[in-house]
Structures are given as C-alpha cells and as structure tokens.
Write a protein that holds these residues in place. Structure first.
Motif, PDB file in Angstrom:
ATOM      1  N   THR A  49      37.226   1.528  33.721  1.00  0.00           N
ATOM      2  CA  THR A  49      36.657   2.602  32.926  1.00  0.00           C
ATOM      3  C   THR A  49      36.889   2.345  31.453  1.00  0.00           C
ATOM      4  O   THR A  49      37.769   1.592  31.048  1.00  0.00           O
ATOM      5  CB  THR A  49      37.292   3.943  33.311  1.00  0.00           C
ATOM      6  OG1 THR A  49      38.705   3.857  33.089  1.00  0.00           O
ATOM      7  CG2 THR A  49      37.044   4.264  34.767  1.00  0.00           C
ATOM      8  N   LEU A  57      38.906  11.985  33.861  1.00  0.00           N
ATOM      9  CA  LEU A  57      39.214  11.161  35.027  1.00  0.00           C
ATOM     10  C   LEU A  57      40.552  11.582  35.618  1.00  0.00           C
ATOM     11  O   LEU A  57      41.333  10.757  36.079  1.00  0.00           O
ATOM     12  CB  LEU A  57      39.256   9.679  34.634  1.00  0.00           C
ATOM     13  CG  LEU A  57      37.999   9.136  33.953  1.00  0.00           C
ATOM     14  CD1 LEU A  57      38.193   7.683  33.561  1.00  0.00           C
ATOM     15  CD2 LEU A  57      36.795   9.269  34.861  1.00  0.00           C
ATOM     16  N   GLY A  61      39.086   9.628  39.773  1.00  0.00           N
ATOM     17  CA  GLY A  61      38.046   9.102  38.912  1.00  0.00           C
ATOM     18  C   GLY A  61      37.017  10.126  38.509  1.00  0.00           C
ATOM     19  O   GLY A  61      35.932   9.786  38.067  1.00  0.00           O
ATOM     20  N   TRP A 310      31.990  12.658  31.448  1.00  0.00           N
ATOM     21  CA  TRP A 310      32.460  11.784  32.524  1.00  0.00           C
ATOM     22  C   TRP A 310      31.758  10.432  32.482  1.00  0.00           C
ATOM     23  O   TRP A 310      32.396   9.391  32.663  1.00  0.00           O
ATOM     24  CB  TRP A 310      32.226  12.479  33.866  1.00  0.00           C
ATOM     25  CG  TRP A 310      32.617  11.656  35.054  1.00  0.00           C
ATOM     26  CD1 TRP A 310      33.877  11.448  35.536  1.00  0.00           C
ATOM     27  CD2 TRP A 310      31.739  10.915  35.921  1.00  0.00           C
ATOM     28  NE1 TRP A 310      33.847  10.641  36.643  1.00  0.00           N
ATOM     29  CE2 TRP A 310      32.542  10.299  36.904  1.00  0.00           C
ATOM     30  CE3 TRP A 310      30.358  10.725  35.961  1.00  0.00           C
ATOM     31  CZ2 TRP A 310      32.021   9.510  37.917  1.00  0.00           C
ATOM     32  CZ3 TRP A 310      29.826   9.941  36.966  1.00  0.00           C
ATOM     33  CH2 TRP A 310      30.647   9.337  37.927  1.00  0.00           C
ATOM     34  N   LYS A 314      33.560   6.799  31.979  1.00  0.00           N
ATOM     35  CA  LYS A 314      33.384   5.693  32.923  1.00  0.00           C
ATOM     36  C   LYS A 314      32.790   4.459  32.272  1.00  0.00           C
ATOM     37  O   LYS A 314      32.590   3.434  32.936  1.00  0.00           O
ATOM     38  CB  LYS A 314      32.476   6.139  34.077  1.00  0.00           C
ATOM     39  CG  LYS A 314      33.024   7.271  34.927  1.00  0.00           C
ATOM     40  CD  LYS A 314      34.260   6.871  35.707  1.00  0.00           C
ATOM     41  CE  LYS A 314      33.937   5.909  36.815  1.00  0.00           C
ATOM     42  NZ  LYS A 314      35.144   5.600  37.631  1.00  0.00           N
TER      43      LYS A 314
END
Length: 380
Positions: A49, A57, A61, A310, A314
């Motif tokens: 990530t 996270l 995750g 998010w 990532k």
C-alpha cells in the motif's frame, strides 16, 4: 435466481455460520497434500500500500468497521430473507413476501382442501358404485387456464426484475472485478489503478499456525470472515465483473441480491447500487471443490469520500468524475492481462522485445504459497 438467492440467505450461509467454533475444519486439513498450501499470499505481501499506517487501513486493509447484528449476515432464529440494501433486492424482497409466498400458500391450501374433499366425498362408504365419469369440459378448461393466468401475472414483475439485474452500469460506475480461485478470491479495481486484493478465510483460534491471525467477533461470523475486505462506495453504481482461473465459482452476497457465476474464460457482468453503509458477508455459491465452503466474501460499504481515501491509501487513483470507463478488462492469462504484461516486461528487460515466441505459463504474485501448479490451484 430468486430461488437460489433465497436458499443462500436462508440455509447455505446460515448453515456454515451456525457451526460451533469448536468443530475442527476437517476439509482444510484433508485438502492440503504435503508441501502444498491451501492459502493464497496476503495482500500486504503481494500489493504494498501507499501508506500502510493510514487510518483507512485500520482493519483487514479496509476502514475500521465492525459487525452489526442482523445486518449483512445470517442470524440465528431469524426467519426470512436478509434485509436488502439495493433497489433490486428490495423489489425482490417485496415480490417474494407479497406475491410468491401468498400465491404458493393459497395454491397449496386449495390443493390440500381438494384432497380432503375427494377423500371424504368419494370414499367407498359414500359411493358403493363408483362413478364412470371420465371427462368434464368445464373443469378441464379451468385447470388449464387458471395456471396460465397465474404464471402470466407472476411473469410481469419477474421479467422486470430480471431485466433490472442485468442492466448495464451507467457512466461513472466503480468497476470491481472478482476472480475465483481454488479456494480464495482475488479482486481488482481496473478504474482505480488496477491494484489487486487477495481475500482468504480467517481461521479459528484452534486452527491457525504460528504467526497467523485468528478470527475474532469483530471480523465477522465463523466461515464468513475474510483476512482482507473489499471496499465499495454507497450510492454509487457498481459494475461487477466475475471470472475464474480454474473451475466455476459464484460471487454471492444475499444482502445485495447478487449471485453471479465466475466462469473460466468468460466475463460475466451485472450492476448494483448499495443504499446503506455497513459490513456485508457472502460466499462462493457454486460447488467448486473440496474447500468450496471456505471462500467467504466480506464487503465494507462506505461513503464516497471514505472510498476515495481508501483508494488513495491503497496506492490507487480516482478517475475523472462522470467519465465512462475506458479500461480493458482482459481474461486471466489473456493478452493484456496483468500476468501477461508483467511477463512481457520481464522478458523485455532481460533480452529485449520478443515477438511470436511461445513461453511458459506466466508467474503471478497472487498465486498460492509453495504451489507449483500456479494461481488458482492451491491444495491440489
């Protein structure tokens, strides 16, 4: 499809979830020959990530979200379908409760009453000389036309629901590609940089090896909790694409009214929109081998802003709002797939571009650990 989803939400998933936690998972042990792993690598090892310490996270995750009772999962003692959080699911839920169940009930009671009436009215004591009647035109017309009328009335909403379930996703939809493997799921976000997530079932405390994380109540029910959850935005159309690397699987989440087969060499597609934030569980609903019951699906539905955060955490990117997706979704192993692109890059770096040369099967970072057969064949 309605019958399959109803069975999945009532019995299939609930049956797994209701097993006591002390029961050993025998298929796990039986399906793993010596030197072969049943578990795919974690996403952290396969797809680093951008910011591992990001609060987005915090758990598996994905954003920190815990299970809510009776929402998105089977519940002990609850009779009926799971609460639906998509428009199609809500319509199907209404159709099931308001049309199908009453129709089935009325027909069943009517036939039962006929059986009792015939048994009483035409018993031997009441009819010592049996009737020789062989035809009744009026009754024969009735028992032909009435079922036809009933089926036509049911077909009108059924066809509308079927059409809505396969309506193409509009511009600006978020694309989720779900790939079935024996026996775990991998996910790709083609519109958001193409990063990949691998999701395995979380084992119970008595089944984990040293260094492995066991399932807790915060992760979800037994056999439904995954080590990596996928994240989808609320109120945004989702384009779901399914395929498989080995045998036929099926991506099913009862609360979404979604059950879509994942077939090797084929891309199946449907679309849906999640109405409420929450944590929703499902599982593979197509018999796919010895560990078929160990392929859970865990979905976190969050706000669009939290979804964008998010994606950034990532290492992905957000597309231009309102623009249609221009990403090509190749089949696993096909020209243009992630494995083929990686293989071509490695070949070009080592020897320069090579054309029209047959090479060995491509390596993949998402294959099962110590699995000589390649991705999608763990445990064989």
């Amino acid at each position: 499809m309605a019958a399959g989803l109803a069975l999945a939400s009532l019995g299939g998933v609930a049956g797994h979830a209701a097993q006591p936690s002390s029961t050993p998972t025998a298929p796990q042990a039986a399906a793993a020959p010596a030197g072969v792993s049943n578990t795919a690598p974690t996403t952290a090892a396969a797809t680093p990530t951008a910011n591992p310490s990001s609060p987005e996270l915090a758990m598996d995750g994905a954003p920190a979200m815990t299970v809510k009772p009776m929402i998105g999962q089977p519940t002990d003692g609850l009779f009926g379908l799971q609460p639906q959080v998509t428009k199609n699911g809500q319509f199907a839920h209404w159709m099931h409760n308001s049309i199908l169940v009453p129709t089935i009930t009325v027909i069943s009671l009517f036939v039962l009453a006929l059986l009792f009436w015939v048994s009483f009215r035409y018993r031997r004591a009441a009819n010592p000389v049996p009737s020789k009647t062989s035809h009744n035109t009026f009754i024969e017309i009735l028992w032909t036309l009435l079922p036809v009328v009933i089926l036509v009335l049911i077909a009108v909403p059924s066809i509308g629901l079927l059409q809505a379930q396969f309506k193409p996703a509009p511009s600006g939809a978020v694309t989720l590609k779900a790939i079935g493997n024996q026996w775990y799921w991998t996910y790709q976000y083609p519109d958001n940089g193409g990063f990949e997530i691998t999701a395995n079932m979380l084992k119970e405390k008595g089944d984990v090896a040293a260094g492995e994380r066991a399932r807790t109540d915060a992760d979800g029910p037994k056999l439904l909790a995954a080590d990596n959850r996928i994240v989808l935005p609320v109120g945004v159309p989702i384009r779901l694409i399914t395929t498989a690397n080995d045998v036929i699987h099926s991506w099913a989440v009862p609360a979404f009214w979604i059950k879509l087969d994942a077939i090797p060499g084929r891309l199946n597609e449907t679309s849906f929109t999640i109405d409420k934030p929450g944590l929703y569980f499902g599982q593979c609903s197509e018999l796919c081998g010895a560990r078929h019951g160990y392929m859970p699906i865990a979905v976190e539905a969050v706000s669009p802003a939290e979804f964008a955060a998010w994606i950034k955490a990532k290492g992905g990117t957000m597309p231009t709002p309102g623009e249609a997706s221009d990403k090509v979704i190749p089949q696993p192993g096909a020209d243009g797939s992630a494995a083929k692109v990686e293989e071509a890059a490695e070949t070009a770096n080592a020897t320069g571009p090579v054309e029209n040369v047959t090479t060995a099967a491509p390596a993949t970072t998402q294959g099962a650990t110590s699995n000589p057969a390649g991705a999608g064949n763990a445990g064989q």
